[in-house]
Design a protein around this motif. Structure first.
Motif, PDB file in Angstrom:
ATOM      1  N   ASP A  64       0.813  -1.223   0.000  1.00 37.37           N
ATOM      2  CA  ASP A  64       0.000   0.000   0.000  1.00 37.37           C
ATOM      3  C   ASP A  64       0.843   1.269   0.000  1.00 37.37           C
ATOM      4  O   ASP A  64       0.311   2.358  -0.183  1.00 37.37           O
ATOM      5  CB  ASP A  64      -0.936   0.014   1.206  1.00 37.37           C
ATOM      6  N   LEU A  65       2.136   1.125   0.224  1.00 39.41           N
ATOM      7  CA  LEU A  65       2.996   2.304   0.211  1.00 39.41           C
ATOM      8  C   LEU A  65       3.584   2.494  -1.181  1.00 39.41           C
ATOM      9  O   LEU A  65       3.721   1.541  -1.943  1.00 39.41           O
ATOM     10  CB  LEU A  65       4.129   2.144   1.228  1.00 39.41           C
ATOM     11  N   ASP A  66       3.939   3.731  -1.495  1.00 39.92           N
ATOM     12  CA  ASP A  66       4.545   3.987  -2.800  1.00 39.92           C
ATOM     13  C   ASP A  66       6.031   3.607  -2.765  1.00 39.92           C
ATOM     14  O   ASP A  66       6.559   3.213  -1.724  1.00 39.92           O
ATOM     15  CB  ASP A  66       4.320   5.442  -3.227  1.00 39.92           C
ATOM     16  N   ALA A  67       6.671   3.716  -3.901  1.00 34.69           N
ATOM     17  CA  ALA A  67       8.063   3.264  -4.003  1.00 34.69           C
ATOM     18  C   ALA A  67       8.991   4.018  -3.036  1.00 34.69           C
ATOM     19  O   ALA A  67       9.769   3.371  -2.321  1.00 34.69           O
ATOM     20  CB  ALA A  67       8.555   3.368  -5.446  1.00 34.69           C
ATOM     21  N   PRO A  68       8.921   5.345  -2.981  1.00 36.50           N
ATOM     22  CA  PRO A  68       9.829   6.037  -2.047  1.00 36.50           C
ATOM     23  C   PRO A  68       9.603   5.614  -0.592  1.00 36.50           C
ATOM     24  O   PRO A  68      10.565   5.442   0.154  1.00 36.50           O
ATOM     25  CB  PRO A  68       9.476   7.516  -2.232  1.00 36.50           C
ATOM     26  N   ALA A  69       8.346   5.431  -0.206  1.00 32.99           N
ATOM     27  CA  ALA A  69       8.070   5.019   1.174  1.00 32.99           C
ATOM     28  C   ALA A  69       8.652   3.638   1.446  1.00 32.99           C
ATOM     29  O   ALA A  69       9.170   3.369   2.528  1.00 32.99           O
ATOM     30  CB  ALA A  69       6.567   5.029   1.448  1.00 32.99           C
ATOM     31  N   ASN A  70       8.585   2.755   0.459  1.00 35.84           N
ATOM     32  CA  ASN A  70       9.178   1.431   0.612  1.00 35.84           C
ATOM     33  C   ASN A  70      10.694   1.502   0.678  1.00 35.84           C
ATOM     34  O   ASN A  70      11.316   0.849   1.502  1.00 35.84           O
ATOM     35  CB  ASN A  70       8.744   0.527  -0.544  1.00 35.84           C
ATOM     36  N   VAL A  71      11.261   2.290  -0.212  1.00 36.20           N
ATOM     37  CA  VAL A  71      12.721   2.387  -0.265  1.00 36.20           C
ATOM     38  C   VAL A  71      13.281   2.912   1.057  1.00 36.20           C
ATOM     39  O   VAL A  71      14.304   2.452   1.536  1.00 36.20           O
ATOM     40  CB  VAL A  71      13.135   3.300  -1.442  1.00 36.20           C
ATOM     41  N   PHE A  72      12.574   3.864   1.645  1.00 38.65           N
ATOM     42  CA  PHE A  72      13.078   4.490   2.868  1.00 38.65           C
ATOM     43  C   PHE A  72      12.433   3.933   4.136  1.00 38.65           C
ATOM     44  O   PHE A  72      12.614   4.482   5.209  1.00 38.65           O
ATOM     45  CB  PHE A  72      12.876   6.010   2.802  1.00 38.65           C
ATOM     46  N   LEU A  73      11.658   2.862   4.006  1.00 38.84           N
ATOM     47  CA  LEU A  73      10.973   2.332   5.186  1.00 38.84           C
ATOM     48  C   LEU A  73      11.980   1.972   6.285  1.00 38.84           C
ATOM     49  O   LEU A  73      12.937   1.242   6.055  1.00 38.84           O
ATOM     50  CB  LEU A  73      10.150   1.092   4.802  1.00 38.84           C
ATOM     51  N   GLY A  74      11.740   2.494   7.465  1.00 39.09           N
ATOM     52  CA  GLY A  74      12.633   2.233   8.591  1.00 39.09           C
ATOM     53  C   GLY A  74      13.872   3.127   8.598  1.00 39.09           C
ATOM     54  O   GLY A  74      14.639   3.115   9.557  1.00 39.09           O
ATOM     55  N   ARG A  75      14.086   3.890   7.517  1.00 43.81           N
ATOM     56  CA  ARG A  75      15.246   4.791   7.451  1.00 43.81           C
ATOM     57  C   ARG A  75      14.801   6.117   6.869  1.00 43.81           C
ATOM     58  O   ARG A  75      15.494   6.739   6.065  1.00 43.81           O
ATOM     59  CB  ARG A  75      16.329   4.193   6.563  1.00 43.81           C
ATOM     60  N   GLU A  76      13.617   6.567   7.259  1.00 48.65           N
ATOM     61  CA  GLU A  76      13.019   7.758   6.678  1.00 48.65           C
ATOM     62  C   GLU A  76      13.909   8.980   6.865  1.00 48.65           C
ATOM     63  O   GLU A  76      14.572   9.126   7.895  1.00 48.65           O
ATOM     64  CB  GLU A  76      11.650   8.033   7.328  1.00 48.65           C
ATOM     65  N   ILE A  77      13.893   9.823   5.857  1.00 44.94           N
ATOM     66  CA  ILE A  77      14.509  11.143   6.021  1.00 44.94           C
ATOM     67  C   ILE A  77      13.550  11.967   6.859  1.00 44.94           C
ATOM     68  O   ILE A  77      12.359  12.026   6.568  1.00 44.94           O
ATOM     69  CB  ILE A  77      14.740  11.822   4.659  1.00 44.94           C
ATOM     70  N   ARG A  78      14.068  12.570   7.902  1.00 49.87           N
ATOM     71  CA  ARG A  78      13.181  13.255   8.843  1.00 49.87           C
ATOM     72  C   ARG A  78      13.383  14.752   8.819  1.00 49.87           C
ATOM     73  O   ARG A  78      14.407  15.252   8.364  1.00 49.87           O
ATOM     74  CB  ARG A  78      13.460  12.759  10.267  1.00 49.87           C
ATOM     75  N   ARG A  79      12.380  15.445   9.315  1.00 46.86           N
ATOM     76  CA  ARG A  79      12.534  16.845   9.665  1.00 46.86           C
ATOM     77  C   ARG A  79      11.786  17.065  10.964  1.00 46.86           C
ATOM     78  O   ARG A  79      10.819  16.355  11.251  1.00 46.86           O
ATOM     79  CB  ARG A  79      12.042  17.774   8.566  1.00 46.86           C
ATOM     80  N   PHE A  80      12.265  18.012  11.740  1.00 51.45           N
ATOM     81  CA  PHE A  80      11.721  18.238  13.081  1.00 51.45           C
ATOM     82  C   PHE A  80      11.687  16.927  13.865  1.00 51.45           C
ATOM     83  O   PHE A  80      10.743  16.653  14.603  1.00 51.45           O
ATOM     84  CB  PHE A  80      10.318  18.855  13.035  1.00 51.45           C
ATOM     85  N   ARG A  81      12.638  16.080  13.635  1.00 49.32           N
ATOM     86  CA  ARG A  81      12.820  14.840  14.380  1.00 49.32           C
ATOM     87  C   ARG A  81      11.739  13.800  14.172  1.00 49.32           C
ATOM     88  O   ARG A  81      12.023  12.646  13.920  1.00 49.32           O
ATOM     89  CB  ARG A  81      12.910  15.170  15.882  1.00 49.32           C
ATOM     90  N   TYR A  82      10.460  14.174  14.234  1.00 50.27           N
ATOM     91  CA  TYR A  82       9.396  13.178  14.199  1.00 50.27           C
ATOM     92  C   TYR A  82       8.687  13.083  12.856  1.00 50.27           C
ATOM     93  O   TYR A  82       7.978  12.126  12.595  1.00 50.27           O
ATOM     94  CB  TYR A  82       8.366  13.466  15.295  1.00 50.27           C
ATOM     95  N   LEU A  83       8.837  14.107  12.023  1.00 53.18           N
ATOM     96  CA  LEU A  83       8.108  14.108  10.760  1.00 53.18           C
ATOM     97  C   LEU A  83       8.983  13.555   9.645  1.00 53.18           C
ATOM     98  O   LEU A  83      10.203  13.624   9.709  1.00 53.18           O
ATOM     99  CB  LEU A  83       7.655  15.526  10.412  1.00 53.18           C
ATOM    100  N   HIS A  84       8.329  12.968   8.635  1.00 53.15           N
ATOM    101  CA  HIS A  84       9.116  12.498   7.507  1.00 53.15           C
ATOM    102  C   HIS A  84       9.129  13.553   6.410  1.00 53.15           C
ATOM    103  O   HIS A  84       8.213  14.360   6.306  1.00 53.15           O
ATOM    104  CB  HIS A  84       8.610  11.159   6.986  1.00 53.15           C
TER     105      HIS A  84
END
Ligand SMILES: Nc1ncnc2c1ncn2[C@@H]1O[C@H](COP(=O)(O)OP(=O)(O)O)[C@@H](O)[C@H]1O
Ligand SMILES: [Mg+2]
Lengths: 347, 262
Positions: free
Chosen positions: B103-123
């Motif tokens: 159900d996730l798109d390709a970028p979400a899959n590629v970065f799953l568990g290693r998300e680029i973050r901002r403000f610490r908690y947001l992706h």
């Protein structure tokens, strides 16, 4: 590191999902569809009874009526996106009520009049509701995530246990209090009941957490394919525990709000609140199979039954038709979700 | 710690197993199996069903601990407690089931568990999408125009490409793939093999399992043959053909001096 790879050699693209016409893309988006349904209902009642129905006051009244359900449904959205379910919502709400009045009693605010209450009393009651929610949510989460009991049965168990516990704690008798009136009946902004702001805060917080935060991303991933989440290094059990804590928390807070609004606990009430919340979430396009859903959809899903009810009353039709209509709309929404999945998934 | 390869050149394998033993109850899946993979080379691991290929790969990927024997990264002895330890060492694995979140798109899959973050908690989804598109372009994976579609809407080959590209984006040393082409048609297989070569050309060691021997001969720089839980043959590109591979797989041919006895 830009290398000079030659895109031409790989341009022999195999079957790419073809670009869809805008209309179909829009129709495939469940939130857009339910929003259209809501608009149609509103238009219908507006045409039938414009002077009574399509009025700011009427909408404010509805917003106040749905505020508590909104709070609960935001939490339920998270739970359902993980492919879970929380039937224990009524227990969370009733225990939230009970803990709120117990906390009030502890700080001596139970008998305070509406105009003699203070922020300390209110915060104590809120803390009670929060605690009740975290306890029942924590139990749900531990049982579902770590003992791997299916959520339907785990939360059916805590539903019964929680309702029973509330009766035990209250010895079967409700407690009345006016100390929370400023929450349930106050207007910090003239003309807008506080409950509306509280519902709005829940929606905004839920939106940020689900759609903008890494937490939400992991919630979708777990609902979509828990194994993929696990392999990506996500602690699936701990995340599920947190999700059920959120579900419990919103129920507990709803209990606090319920005492504030009705000025009494209602230990025999709320018995269909779980079904109402699940209905709202499903109407809003959140998939009961997990991995798909949105907070805005849930907000719309909360409003459809409320608008139907209100409109039927105003137009003089038996409001019981609302239940009938919502039942069928719900079935249609879930059917729609399955159709969408089937047409989308390719193997 | 340097080993000397078959050609006498001193090369350190980026990833190696030495006399690894793994037993499941009564089943001796690996009986002193050894394995080497070198940077910038495609190493194919072949063998009959039950030869222990998947078990060996899981040990190399940190998904299983060996009962006996050693795993080395760049010559250094390692003990992976879980796949994360291997990932930290630059070793990524593409399992047979791909492990994508449909159900996730390709970028979400590629970065799953290693998300680029901002403000610490947001992706920061926009940035993840940009980087995914750039990496896909560089790897020659199409799909760049489908960055917003859930991967459930992709064909089998496209999903496979997403899974491999994800591994390639994070692997600094080794990519391990268990039968990456088993479920694919001819054209899709060709695309995935292209992708494997492109990853190899970036200096990554590619390890892959396949039952398709012509495919193995086409893409592999080295071939290692596993039989009954130990290595029975090794070939460099051009040293083997389908007949010889079949002979090695079935036990009729060996070029290992010290095959550990069962
Ligand atoms: N988790 C397990 N439990 C028990 N036996 C296993 C397990 N994994 C593999 N085996 C056994 O080990 C042997 C090697 O399996 P595997 O590594 O999957 O071989 P291959 O991938 O070469 O077909 C087989 O006999 C298999 O049944
Ligand atoms: Mg295997």
């Amino acid at each position: 590191m830009s290398t000079e790879t030659e895109p031409a050699t790989v341009a022999a693209e195999e079957v790419t999902p073809h670009r869809e016409p805008v209309l179909r893309t829009v129709v495939r988006n469940p939130t857009v569809v339910t929003f259209a349904v809501l608009v149609v209902i509103i238009l219908g009642f507006t045409v039938a009874e414009p002077s009574l129905f399509f009025q700011g006051d009427n909408f404010l009244q509805i917003a106040q009526n749905v505020a508590i359900l909104t709070v609960v449904s935001v939490g339920t959205t998270f739970v359902i996106i993980t492919a879970g379910v929380d039937l224990s919502i009524p227990a969370g709400i009733v225990l939230g009520e009970v803990f709120s009045v117990k906390a009030l009693a502890m700080v001596g605010g139970l008998d305070a009049d509406a105009d003699a209450t203070n922020a300390g009393y209110i915060l104590a009651a809120l803390a009670g509701g929060v605690l009740a929610g975290l306890v029942i949510g924590g139990i749900n989460g531990l049982v579902v995530a770590y003992l791997r009991v299916p959520p339907l049965l785990a939360t059916l168990g805590t539903l019964g246990a929680g309702l029973g516990m509330a009766l035990v704690l209250q010895k079967g008798v409700n407690t009345a209090t006016y100390a929370l009136d400023p929450v349930g009946h106050g207007h910090l902004v003239p003309g807008v009941p506080n409950l509306i702001w509280i519902g709005l805060i829940a929606v905004v917080a839920g939106f940020v957490l689900l759609h903008m935060a890494v937490f939400g991303r992991h919630t979708y991933a777990i609902g979509s394919n828990p194994e993929s989440a696990r392999r990506a290094g996500i602690n699936v059990e701990r995340h599920l525990l947190k999700v059920y804590l959120i579900g419990g928390l919103t129920s507990g807070i709803a209990g606090f709000l319920s005492v504030s609004y009705f000025s009494t606990t209602s230990i025999g009430g709320h018995s269909t609140d779980n079904l109402q919340a699940i209905t709202a979430v499903a109407l809003g396009g959140t998939s009961l199979f997990g991995g798909i859903g949105s907070i805005i959809g849930t907000l719309i899903g909360v409003w459809i039954p409320a608008i139907l009810n209100n409109g039927l009353v105003i137009t003089g039709v038996q409001p019981y038709w609302q239940q009938v209509a919502v039942g069928f709309v719900l079935i249609a929404a879930v059917w729609f979700d399955q159709l969408r999945r089937r047409s989308r998934d390719r193997f | 710690m340097t080993t000397v390869d078959g050609n006498g050149a001193a090369t350190v394998p980026v990833l190696s197993a030495h006399r690894v033993v793994k037993t499941f109850g009564q089943v001796r899946a690996l009986r002193g199996a050894s394995f080497e993979a070198y940077p910038g080379e495609v190493t194919a691991l072949v063998g009959d069903n039950g030869a222990g290929k998947s078990t060996l790969i899981k040990i190399l990927a940190g998904a299983l601990p060996p009962d006996e024997g050693e795993v080395r990264v760049d010559g250094e002895l390692v003990r992976f407690a879980n796949p994360h330890d291997a990932k930290d060492r630059g070793i990524e694995t593409v399992y047979q089931d791909l492990a994508l979140a449909p159900d996730l798109d390709a970028p979400a899959n590629v970065f799953l568990g290693r998300e680029i973050r901002r403000f610490r908690y947001l992706h920061n989804h926009a940035e993840m999408r940009r980087r995914t598109a750039a990496a896909f372009r560089e790897l020659g994976v199409g799909l760049v125009q489908d960055m917003r579609a859930p991967v459930a809407a992709f064909s089998g080959g496209q999903k496979q490409s997403v899974a491999i590209a994800r591994a390639a984006m994070w692997a600094s040393k080794v990519i391990i793939m268990d039968e990456p082409t088993a479920a694919l048609g001819v054209i899709q297989t060709e695309k995935v093999l292209d992708l494997i070569k492109r990853v190899r050309d970036r200096g990554i060691a590619v390890v892959f399992i396949s039952h398709n021997l012509p495919e193995v001969l086409q893409v592999a720089d080295r071939i290692e043959v596993l039989r009954l839980g130990s290595r029975v043959a090794r070939f460099r590109r051009g040293e083997s053909d389908v007949d010889r591979l079949i002979a090695a797989i079935s036990g009729a041919y060996t070029n290992e001096e010290e095959v550990t006895a069962a």
